[in-house]
Enzyme design. Structure first.
Site, PDB file in Angstrom:
ATOM      1  N   LYS A   1       7.208  -7.742   3.605  1.00 21.09           N
ATOM      2  CA  LYS A   1       7.182  -6.314   3.968  1.00 21.09           C
ATOM      3  C   LYS A   1       7.991  -6.074   5.236  1.00 21.09           C
ATOM      4  O   LYS A   1       8.752  -5.118   5.332  1.00 21.09           O
ATOM      5  CB  LYS A   1       5.722  -5.841   4.116  1.00 21.09           C
TER       6      LYS A   1
ATOM      7  N   ASP B   1       0.136   2.914   1.432  1.00 24.59           N
ATOM      8  CA  ASP B   1      -0.330   2.132   0.277  1.00 24.59           C
ATOM      9  C   ASP B   1      -0.887   3.061  -0.811  1.00 24.59           C
ATOM     10  O   ASP B   1      -1.050   2.644  -1.959  1.00 24.59           O
ATOM     11  CB  ASP B   1      -1.453   1.167   0.725  1.00 24.59           C
TER      12      ASP B   1
ATOM     13  N   GLN C   1      -3.263  -5.345   5.196  1.00 28.57           N
ATOM     14  CA  GLN C   1      -3.112  -6.316   4.105  1.00 28.57           C
ATOM     15  C   GLN C   1      -4.491  -6.695   3.549  1.00 28.57           C
ATOM     16  O   GLN C   1      -5.369  -7.127   4.293  1.00 28.57           O
ATOM     17  CB  GLN C   1      -2.364  -7.557   4.624  1.00 28.57           C
TER      18      GLN C   1
END
Ligand code: NAP
Length: 280
Positions: A52, A119, A96
């Site tokens: 990422k 997200d 995460q």
């Protein structure tokens, strides 16, 4: 011979388009960074986090890394997110997953400002997607829509069967296919006659989370098969939820693992970050 849908190539195209867009935004004074929080040192999570950060660097946006110890308290994580929610420079916040067991994932997801929820997991983002309003869309399902569209696969009016109903893949996937005018069936572990239902699908999207579970008995001749699964087989080789060698000869198009859905998730995360920078 099926079309092998090249997620690596398509994700690269998307990242190149985003790179140009970021340069344009910069020229207009719009910049920003993605904050990536990792709690603990799970090796798989570390790889995702590194990918990422690399993707941010590639398209030209900043990334701020927060690597917190495994024993971080829920309160401390909530405090960090509260700070990042108000930090002007931060346009996206990503925690995460999975988190250590002593931290409630739902609570953490809900603490992220929906304006920075790149997200797309916050209930407000999910609600907005459900009723077709503006908001961040969960990256893996959004990536699959891009794979289909950029491979010129018609979705409107097609029978789509989604295997799996998780909050991060199955459910948002079904909603996005509905938005694209497919006729959608969602299946799960309590579904009866799974092979027969799957055999009705023009587009079969497999997110069952079981290595090489779906073989030719589940696939109609000429169907498009999207394999979301990622696993390691007994030889430590990456594989999906689908028996690729068995299904490929009867499908009209299929995603490989690796190199199919996987690379699209990060590309769509970058897309959400750029959308967030643009919206400010
Ligand atoms: P998950 O949370 O484990 O969900 C699996 C789903 O499959 C559940 O809804 C479950 O039904 C259903 N299921 C399990 N066994 C079944 C059976 N025998 N028949 C029918 N349905 C069954 O998994 P997930 O998070 O959605 O992820 C799915 C896969 O995609 C995993 O391999 C994961 O690693 C991968 N993944 C890949 C990416 C990527 O970027 N490529 C991103 C996310 C996930 P119930 O709800 O009834 O239990």
């Amino acid at each position: 011979m099926a079309l092998i849908i090249d997620g690596k190539k398509i994700s690269q195209q998307i990242k190149d388009e985003l790179k140009e867009k970021v340069a344009e935004l910069k020229a207009n004074g719009k910049t920003g960074a993605l904050a990536v929080i990792q709690v603990g040192t799970d090796p798989a999570s570390s790889v995702y986090v590194r990918n990422k950060k690399n993707a941010c660097a590639y398209i030209g946006i900043g990334s701020l890394a927060y690597e917190l110890p495994e024993e971080t308290k829920e309160e401390e994580l909530l405090q960090l997110i509260a700070e990042l929610n108000t930090k002007e420079e931060v346009k996206g916040i990503l925690v995460q997953l999975p988190l250590p067991k002593h931290i409630c994932e739902d609570k953490i997801i809900q603490s992220i400002s929906p304006k920075k929820d790149v997200d797309g997991f916050h209930p407000q983002s999910v609600g907005a997607m459900t009723i077709g309003q503006k908001g961040f869309v969960s990256c893996t399902p959004a990536g699959i829509i891009q794979l289909l569209k950029r491979s010129r696969i018609e979705i409107t009016g097609k029978n789509c069967v989604v295997i799996g109903r998780s909050n991060i893949v199955g459910k948002p996937m079904a909603l996005l296919m509905l938005r694209e005018n497919a006729t959608v069936t969602i299946t799960h572990s309590k579904t009866k006659n799974l092979p027969e239902i799957c055999k009705q699908a023009d587009i079969l999207i497999v997110a069952i989370g079981k290595p090489q579970f779906i073989g030719s008995a589940y696939v109609k001749e000429g169907a498009v098969v999207i394999d979301v699964g990622i696993h390691r087989d007994e030889n430590n080789k990456l594989c999906g939820d689908v028996k690729f060698d068995e299904v490929e000869p009867i499908a009209s198009a299929i995603t490989p693992v690796p190199g199919g859905v996987g690379p699209m998730t990060i590309a769509m995360l970058m897309n959400n970050c750029v959308q967030s920078i643009e919206d400010k």
